[in-house]
Every structure is written in structure tokens, then in C-alpha cells.
Scaffold this motif. Structure first.
Motif, PDB file in Angstrom:
ATOM      1  N   ARG A  77      -0.649  10.055   3.337  1.00  0.00           N
ATOM      2  CA  ARG A  77       0.023   9.303   2.274  1.00  0.00           C
ATOM      3  C   ARG A  77       0.348   7.925   2.807  1.00  0.00           C
ATOM      4  NH1 ARG A  77       4.403  13.376  -0.422  1.00  0.00           N
ATOM      5  NH2 ARG A  77       2.893  14.845  -1.229  1.00  0.00           N
ATOM      6  N   ARG A  78       0.083   6.962   1.994  1.00  0.00           N
ATOM      7  CA  ARG A  78       0.396   5.597   2.404  1.00  0.00           C
ATOM      8  C   ARG A  78       1.837   5.292   2.077  1.00  0.00           C
ATOM      9  NH1 ARG A  78      -3.901   1.368   0.647  1.00  0.00           N
ATOM     10  NH2 ARG A  78      -2.426   0.173   1.850  1.00  0.00           N
ATOM     11  N   ARG A  79       2.476   4.613   2.998  1.00  0.00           N
ATOM     12  CA  ARG A  79       3.839   4.182   2.738  1.00  0.00           C
ATOM     13  C   ARG A  79       3.813   3.019   1.764  1.00  0.00           C
ATOM     14  NH1 ARG A  79       5.302   2.882   8.480  1.00  0.00           N
ATOM     15  NH2 ARG A  79       6.101   1.071   7.435  1.00  0.00           N
ATOM     16  N   MET A  80       4.874   2.904   1.006  1.00  0.00           N
ATOM     17  CA  MET A  80       4.976   1.802   0.074  1.00  0.00           C
ATOM     18  C   MET A  80       5.120   0.506   0.866  1.00  0.00           C
ATOM     19  SD  MET A  80       7.534   1.017  -3.147  1.00  0.00           S
ATOM     20  CE  MET A  80       8.568   2.319  -2.682  1.00  0.00           C
ATOM     21  N   VAL A  81       4.396  -0.515   0.436  1.00  0.00           N
ATOM     22  CA  VAL A  81       4.447  -1.808   1.106  1.00  0.00           C
ATOM     23  C   VAL A  81       5.651  -2.562   0.570  1.00  0.00           C
ATOM     24  CG1 VAL A  81       3.241  -3.985   1.458  1.00  0.00           C
ATOM     25  CG2 VAL A  81       1.959  -1.844   1.363  1.00  0.00           C
ATOM     26  N   ARG A  82       6.476  -3.026   1.468  1.00  0.00           N
ATOM     27  CA  ARG A  82       7.642  -3.824   1.080  1.00  0.00           C
ATOM     28  C   ARG A  82       7.557  -5.175   1.775  1.00  0.00           C
ATOM     29  NH1 ARG A  82      12.465  -0.267  -0.481  1.00  0.00           N
ATOM     30  NH2 ARG A  82      11.439   1.735  -0.754  1.00  0.00           N
TER      31      ARG A  82
END
Length: 85
Positions: A77-82
Motif C-alpha cells: 500500500r502506498r502511503r498518502m503523499v503529503r
């Protein structure tokens, strides 16, 4: 990203999904190694018979495997880009 309990595979028992994933991964390996045939013919006593299966592509099979893995909560799962300012 879809929740794990939604989508076309929602409501299927986990054991069924796991079995499907195993079969799909085996098919992927066989297709990648050129071991999957799509058309067969043979002769019986009363004539010639043939069987043809719909060919699939590695891309379609990969998408199906990823869909099963998501339904089972596996895979990367890709982490959300912030962004930071």
C-alpha cells in the motif's frame, strides 16, 4: 483506495479468495513461462474434437492478482503523499 469490504469481490469468504489468489498466481507463473496452451485438438473414434480457451494476457492476470490481494488486505500500500510548506 477502496475499503476492503467493497468492490466486486465483497462478501466472498476469505478462504475462497485465498484459493483464487493461489490459482491466479500459479496461472501467472505458467503463462509467463509459456506453459499455458489456448487451443487443443485431438482425434476420437468418431471424429476430430477441438477445445479452445480464451487467451488472457499477463497484464489482465496481474490486475486480477492485485485485486485479490487488496480484497485480502495483502500487497503493498502506498502511503498518502503529503506536502510540507
Amino acid at each position: 483506495m477502496q475499503p476492503l469490504n467493497s468492490g466486486i469481490l465483497a462478501g466472498m469468504p476469505r478462504a475462497t479468495l485465498q484459493s483464487m489468489l493461489t490459482s491466479a498466481q500459479q496461472a501467472y507463473a505458467e503463462l509467463s513461462m509459456g506453459k499455458k496452451g489456448v487451443s487443443f485438438s485431438y482425434t476420437q473414434g468418431d471424429g476430430t474434437r477441438s477445445v479452445a480457451y480464451q487467451p488472457t494476457s499477463v497484464e489482465q492476470l496481474t490486475q486480477f492478482i492485485m485485486q485479490l490481494q487488496r480484497a485480502l488486505g495483502q500487497g503493498s500500500r502506498r502511503r498518502m503523499v503529503r506536502f510540507r510548506y
